[in-house]
Enzyme design. Sequence first.
Site, PDB file in Angstrom:
ATOM      1  N   GLY A   1     -55.265  19.186   9.480  1.00 50.68           N
ATOM      2  CA  GLY A   1     -55.618  18.525  10.724  1.00 50.68           C
ATOM      3  C   GLY A   1     -54.450  17.851  11.403  1.00 50.68           C
TER       4      GLY A   1
ATOM      5  CG  LEU B   1     -55.946  30.063  12.935  1.00 53.81           C
ATOM      6  CD1 LEU B   1     -54.535  30.269  13.454  1.00 53.81           C
ATOM      7  CD2 LEU B   1     -56.425  28.655  13.244  1.00 53.81           C
TER       8      LEU B   1
ATOM      9  NE  ARG C   1     -56.960  21.693  17.070  1.00 57.44           N
ATOM     10  CZ  ARG C   1     -57.134  20.507  17.652  1.00 57.44           C
ATOM     11  NH1 ARG C   1     -57.418  20.438  18.941  1.00 57.44           N
ATOM     12  NH2 ARG C   1     -57.012  19.391  16.964  1.00 57.44           N
TER      13      ARG C   1
ATOM     14  CB  CYS D   1     -67.699  27.607  10.644  1.00 56.08           C
ATOM     15  SG  CYS D   1     -67.989  28.318  12.279  1.00 56.08           S
TER      16      CYS D   1
END
Length: 587
Positions: A415, A219, A455, A306
């Site tokens: 994801g 991250l 996330r 990325c």
Amino acid sequence: AVVRGEPCPFLNSERGCRYNHDLKQMLADRPEDIEEIEGGCPLFNIRGYCDFGIMCRLGSCHVNMSTGQNLCRIIDENGKETKGPPPSTDTCVPTQPKTTTTTTTNNATDDTTKPTDETCKKLDPGECVLNHQSKIKNILSKKTINELRKKKYPFVCKRHFEMSKPGNKKGRGNNSKHSPNNEPPPTPVFVPTTTNTPTLPPKERKLIDFRNKVYIAPLTTVGNLPFRRIMKNFSADITCGEMALSDQLLQGKPSEWALLKRHPVEDVFGVQIASGHADQFTRVAEILANKEEGMEVDFVDMNLGCPIDLVCEKGAGSSLMLRERKLRGSLEGMLRVLECPVTIKMRTGWSENQPIAHQLVPKIQGWGIDGIGAVMIHGRSRLQRYSREAKWDYIAQVGLSQKPDLPQIPIIGNGDIFSYTDYEEKILDQIKKGEEGDIGDGGSNNLLPTAMLGRGALIKPWLPTEIKERRHWDISATERMDMLKDFVRFGLEHWGSDQQGVNQVRRFLLEWLSFLHRYVPVGLLEVLPQCMNHRPPNNMCGRSDLETLMLSRNCADWIKISEMLLGPVPEGFLFEPKHKANSYQKV
């Protein structure tokens, strides 16, 4: 030097020293200690001595304010621990044996390094209880840093423009695009120094078992070492450092090499490298594999995911998915050098309508390169970035696209994992469907039962605990504040307890709060669980004032939370988050 009572080494230089050398004036101008931080200076509590002296923002616990002398923990005549002036170097006895690993004051430390009563009893009166910091790993030596800066490091792998090509003795290539057989010449990556090198037995490569593990993905910015320590407290199994750019590493930039540091609590740890050239990947691998450096890495992750323009323009990140020749040369060069496995993190492709991962993975499998630990696929394209939902059906399709007659490469999906139900529905159910389809070796679609969190870990750091315990944790605002206090303490240990270190801790704390505010407590939800891209309503009220403050999307409220932990901010202080999600932008 002034605090230690030594002459300033820059005082007699041509430019002189621009800093104040009056110790009394320094004490008078010294700002008050930060009262919001509990327990005093973490470096002094762990090591028995704080190198920042009067510059420490928590120095009242180890500085004599009348004289400015920096104190340490010593043993008195009765054999008890007390504070006193540091004795001579000969009497400063560390409570732990010294090792060859070099540490600095800005490294993180482990709570287990606190001296015990038995250790103090072994010391004679007057000796210093000087605890060496825990072994922060992957710290590059100053000698290597200087060699990289001066371009004198003895690399074995040559640069691409130094490699000889067919038909050109000068090594600069020829004008023809292809070799005489109309095929592009292979890219030589690893060139041995001698031709008479004896044949060595194959290296034993220890593979990583990712099954039934919680893996914290790399991250950028927020996935720093103090944050990873928080994740380990919440039962994360595998951690990985932030993305490091190979060209910056090869230039010897300490800020980039700092991304590879590893804390002792990180029992399974990897580093992620981004580059667009095979020779750069291989050269970084040479440094990591150099036993004299003592780098301890369990796996190296290649960044093919990325989406940042600055990275993709250099041929790295997602654009490396489109350059198969470069990718193959990078894998061959790295795995020829490294003794640990290499993993590949990629996206579905460049655009959402034209995914290519299901074509690229079989090609990687067909190359027959030994040592690929896993391929990790984020279920979004490069242009898609983080908008819309991840495509887990396509991730399973990628696993099924491998040839059954060749060794299978494990696939890890990534994801939108935001709860234990997401993990079971998106991963475990896909694995079950593959087994029922009776496709491939043993009817498996090669998808591993691994919870790879990105996330979701930033918004809900306690997510690994939820997944392992199969529950929706209604964590209180007080518990979340205690988590932030731990982060502040870990940050001061890592970045330092002086004003510069405090500023760094505040900066990364605010970056993290720009994600944490998106969490909606379980007790306020009408339907469980909360989804990743669901936008909470504006001006939500929590069950307490602190919970309401943590729900705010206003930067000024995040600054208030930082002031509750690190004291007031300077006048005119402003903050703008580095990462902004499309799904949370204000309309």
